[in-house]
Design a protein around this motif. Structure first.
Motif, mmCIF file in Angstrom:
data_model
loop_
_atom_site.group_PDB
_atom_site.id
_atom_site.type_symbol
_atom_site.label_atom_id
_atom_site.label_comp_id
_atom_site.label_asym_id
_atom_site.label_seq_id
_atom_site.Cartn_x
_atom_site.Cartn_y
_atom_site.Cartn_z
ATOM 1 N N LYS A 168 -1.316 13.647 -2.341
ATOM 2 C CA LYS A 168 -1.745 13.512 -3.732
ATOM 3 C C LYS A 168 -3.251 13.687 -3.901
ATOM 4 O O LYS A 168 -3.710 14.296 -4.872
ATOM 5 N N TYR A 169 -4.030 13.145 -2.961
ATOM 6 C CA TYR A 169 -5.485 13.130 -3.150
ATOM 7 C C TYR A 169 -6.271 13.931 -2.111
ATOM 8 O O TYR A 169 -7.412 14.304 -2.353
ATOM 9 N N GLN B 39 -11.658 -3.450 -8.984
ATOM 10 C CA GLN B 39 -10.730 -2.873 -9.961
ATOM 11 C C GLN B 39 -11.237 -3.105 -11.386
ATOM 12 O O GLN B 39 -11.454 -4.239 -11.802
ATOM 13 N N THR C 273 -9.482 10.979 2.876
ATOM 14 C CA THR C 273 -10.349 10.863 1.699
ATOM 15 C C THR C 273 -11.111 12.171 1.479
ATOM 16 O O THR C 273 -11.762 12.672 2.398
ATOM 17 N N GLU D 130 -8.467 5.444 -10.107
ATOM 18 C CA GLU D 130 -7.219 5.494 -9.325
ATOM 19 C C GLU D 130 -7.503 5.865 -7.875
ATOM 20 O O GLU D 130 -6.952 5.277 -6.943
ATOM 21 N N MET E 229 0.848 -1.196 0.000
ATOM 22 C CA MET E 229 0.000 0.000 0.000
ATOM 23 C C MET E 229 0.887 1.251 0.000
ATOM 24 O O MET E 229 1.908 1.306 0.677
ATOM 25 N N THR E 230 0.481 2.256 -0.754
ATOM 26 C CA THR E 230 1.220 3.513 -0.800
ATOM 27 C C THR E 230 1.217 4.171 0.579
ATOM 28 O O THR E 230 0.230 4.109 1.312
ATOM 29 N N LEU F 84 -0.395 9.557 -0.040
ATOM 30 C CA LEU F 84 -1.784 9.590 -0.503
ATOM 31 C C LEU F 84 -2.465 10.892 -0.095
ATOM 32 O O LEU F 84 -3.227 11.487 -0.870
ATOM 33 N N GLN G 155 -9.010 2.908 -6.050
ATOM 34 C CA GLN G 155 -8.022 1.878 -5.727
ATOM 35 C C GLN G 155 -7.105 2.316 -4.579
ATOM 36 O O GLN G 155 -6.896 1.574 -3.624
ATOM 37 N N GLU G 156 -6.590 3.531 -4.665
ATOM 38 C CA GLU G 156 -5.618 3.988 -3.673
ATOM 39 C C GLU G 156 -6.244 4.238 -2.301
ATOM 40 O O GLU G 156 -5.605 4.009 -1.267
ATOM 41 N N LEU G 157 -7.493 4.712 -2.276
ATOM 42 C CA LEU G 157 -8.146 5.056 -1.010
ATOM 43 C C LEU G 157 -9.198 4.035 -0.589
ATOM 44 O O LEU G 157 -9.986 4.284 0.322
ATOM 45 N N ASN G 158 -9.199 2.893 -1.272
ATOM 46 C CA ASN G 158 -10.117 1.797 -0.936
ATOM 47 C C ASN G 158 -11.581 2.253 -0.930
ATOM 48 O O ASN G 158 -12.310 2.068 0.050
#
Length: 207
Positions: A10-11, A105, A39, A67, A1-2, A7, A70-73
């Motif tokens: 970036k988000y 996904q 989030t 994306e 996981m990143t 995260l 995926q990254e933040l579930n």
């Protein structure tokens, strides 16, 4: 996981100036709690999705949301307007309220606020919003997935408005300028149907 701070930067709307604050905010929290904290709210996700859709393309908008999911579930197999526990994209289809999320996904899901009939017109309307995706119904639910390989090996004219294309992977694709004509010709073919629309052309893939 990143890394969670990566995260967040970036988000989540945080900047490098927030790193010490983030350390304090995220300390002693579970992975799930950390993800929830960074989030973006649904309003921000929807605004950025809409901006990408309008200024770049539908592909850019869905790529961003895929994306992010995926990254933040944010994958959600049980999406709901009543119990919104993860951000989703809001859509207006024929004046009615729908949502778009990723169930897993590469597999998108369209769901309605209120119970609505899943008609061919509705599936084609969704396909017009997401012209780079295939729209299909399964077990009373509406899904989106990538188009996949589209190498055409033969073409046959069924009517003045509709062609039948055979694809290299064995699928059939009916393609035409009239949805009604296309659906009428599709009656002669059996198999699972996938709807697509682009460049004022309606397409029906039969697997």
């Amino acid at each position: 996981m990143t890394d969670i701070k990566t995260l967040a930067l970036k988000y989540g709307g945080y900047t490098s100036l927030d790193k010490i604050y983030l350390d304090s905010l995220l300390a002693s929290r579970t992975d799930q709690e950390q993800l929830a904290l960074i989030t973006p709210p649904p309003s921000v996700v929807n605004a950025y999705f809409a901006e990408l859709y309008q200024k770049k393309s539908p592909e850019a908008a869905t790529a961003y949301f895929a994306e992010l999911s995926q990254e933040l579930n944010l994958y959600n197999a049980e999406p709901s307007f009543t119990f919104e526990n993860k951000p989703f994209i809001r859509l207006n289809l024929s004046g009615k309220s729908f949502g778009f999320c990723y169930e897993s996904q590469g597999l998108g899901r369209i769901f309605s606020e209120n119970e609505e009939e899943i008609s061919n017109d509705l599936l084609f309307e969704i396909a017009q919003i997401f012209p780079h995706q295939l729209v299909f119904e399964e077990s009373g639910k509406i899904y989106l997935k990538s188009v996949g390989d589209e190498e055409v090996v033969s073409v046959k004219s069924l009517t003045a408005l509709t062609d039948l294309e055979s694809l290299a992977d064995g699928r059939k694709r009916l393609k035409g300028y009239s949805q009604e004509d296309l659906l009428q010709e599709a009656v002669a073919f059996s198999g699972k149907r996938y709807f697509r629309s682009g460049n004022r052309t309606a397409m029906l893939y039969i697997d």
